[in-house]
Design an enzyme around this catalytic site. Structure first.
Site, PDB file in Angstrom:
ATOM      1  N   HIS A   1      -4.227 -15.613   2.377  1.00  0.00           N
ATOM      2  CA  HIS A   1      -5.478 -15.105   1.804  1.00  0.00           C
ATOM      3  C   HIS A   1      -6.632 -15.994   2.253  1.00  0.00           C
ATOM      4  O   HIS A   1      -6.460 -17.206   2.412  1.00  0.00           O
ATOM      5  CB  HIS A   1      -5.372 -15.077   0.275  1.00  0.00           C
ATOM      6  CG  HIS A   1      -6.515 -14.357  -0.356  1.00  0.00           C
ATOM      7  ND1 HIS A   1      -7.715 -14.974  -0.600  1.00  0.00           N
ATOM      8  CD2 HIS A   1      -6.658 -13.071  -0.729  1.00  0.00           C
ATOM      9  CE1 HIS A   1      -8.551 -14.089  -1.117  1.00  0.00           C
ATOM     10  NE2 HIS A   1      -7.938 -12.920  -1.210  1.00  0.00           N
TER      11      HIS A   1
ATOM     12  N   GLU B   1      -8.999  -7.990   5.236  1.00  0.00           N
ATOM     13  CA  GLU B   1     -10.012  -8.388   4.265  1.00  0.00           C
ATOM     14  C   GLU B   1     -11.126  -9.145   4.975  1.00  0.00           C
ATOM     15  O   GLU B   1     -11.035 -10.369   5.163  1.00  0.00           O
ATOM     16  CB  GLU B   1      -9.396  -9.295   3.201  1.00  0.00           C
ATOM     17  CG  GLU B   1      -8.294  -8.631   2.406  1.00  0.00           C
ATOM     18  CD  GLU B   1      -8.179  -9.261   1.027  1.00  0.00           C
ATOM     19  OE1 GLU B   1      -8.431  -8.556   0.047  1.00  0.00           O
ATOM     20  OE2 GLU B   1      -7.881 -10.455   0.939  1.00  0.00           O
TER      21      GLU B   1
END
Ligand code: PGA
Length: 262
Positions: free
Chosen positions: A96, A168
């Site tokens: 992430h 993302e």
């Protein structure tokens, strides 16, 4: 391609203690009905995983860790390995942007984490995405290529087919710039990712890989993202902490699936 289950992942990040996590799960359990073609994955903090695992309705929800360390055991103070998470979670979020940015995770560490998750029967959700300056410099594809290929090149076709890739763009994530993204632009990146997998593994395998979009997704725009050709689901941060918004996201996904089928 749209026959795959839609994957909706709630990334709670470092929010909610055990009690608050449990409360949110019970609210979501009341609000969300299970749908055959939707998989809802909750990702609470490490600390809350075990208690949530015990109380979760496993027909409705799956669990993901937000991280995991790659050696199975050893002198790594403060870390939790994927071997320890085995049996507790179905998925593991890896790479992430908050891990890359705040904890200096490198491409090689992320590659090793992906290997470790797979070795322990945990499906990796590999997050990739460019920063604002990289986007402005026209480097998006290069960044995506480097992050993706380093993370997956060692996987077999069977392994990659089960893996999830989350695109993302860092500038669109609410905790960074939270800049609104245009769904059509996002389709270009999602397609680019699928094309890279096609180059490495062939079209059939690439079609099996679930590619998600993440970055300030909420109940108002989820439909636009899920309607994109190469979008198989969403990774939701801030909006997943609000049970009304998150359950709306699931029902909007269900509505869209019904419309596509009819
Ligand atoms: P956001 O977070 O939905 O709050 O932008 C997404 C993520 O960081 O995974």
């Amino acid at each position: 391609m749209k026959m795959k289950k839609t994957l909706i992942v709630a990334n709670w990040k470092m929010n909610l203690n055990i009690h608050q996590s449990s409360l949110l799960v019970s609210r979501l359990n009341k609000k969300i009905t299970s749908h055959q073609d939707i998989e809802v994955v909750l990702s609470p903090s490490m600390l809350a995983l075990q208690p949530i695992h015990l109380e979760l309705n496993h027909h409705k929800f799956r669990l993901a860790s937000q991280n995991g360390y790659f050696p199975d055991e050893g002198p790594y103070t403060g870390e939790v390995s994927f071997a320890m998470l085995k049996g507790l979670v179905d998925y593991g979020i890896i790479g992430h942007s908050s891990r890359r940015i705040y904890f200096n995770e490198t491409l090689e560490m992320i590659r090793d984490k992906v290997k470790a998750a797979i070795r322990n029967d945990i499906i990796p959700i590999i997050c990739i995405g460019e920063t604002k300056p990289e986007r402005l410099a026209g480097e998006t594809n290069q960044v995506l290529h480097d992050q993706l290929t380093t993370a997956i090149y060692h996987l077999t076709s069977e392994e990659i087919a089960r893996t999830v890739i989350a695109y993302e763009p860092i500038w669109a994530i609410s905790t960074f710039d939270g800049e609104p993204s245009k769904p059509d632009d996002m389709q270009k990146a999602l397609k680019f990712i699928r094309d890279q997998i096609t180059d490495l593994y062939g079209q059939n395998t690439a079609d099996d890989v679930r590619i998600l979009y993440g970055g300030s997704v909420d109940d108002h725009d989820v439909r636009a993202y899920l309607s994109l050709e190469d979008c198989d689901g969403v990774l939701v941060g801030a909006a997943s902490l609000n049970y009304e918004k998150f359950s709306n996201i699931v029902s909007k996904a269900n509505q869209l699936n019904r419309e596509i089928k009819n």
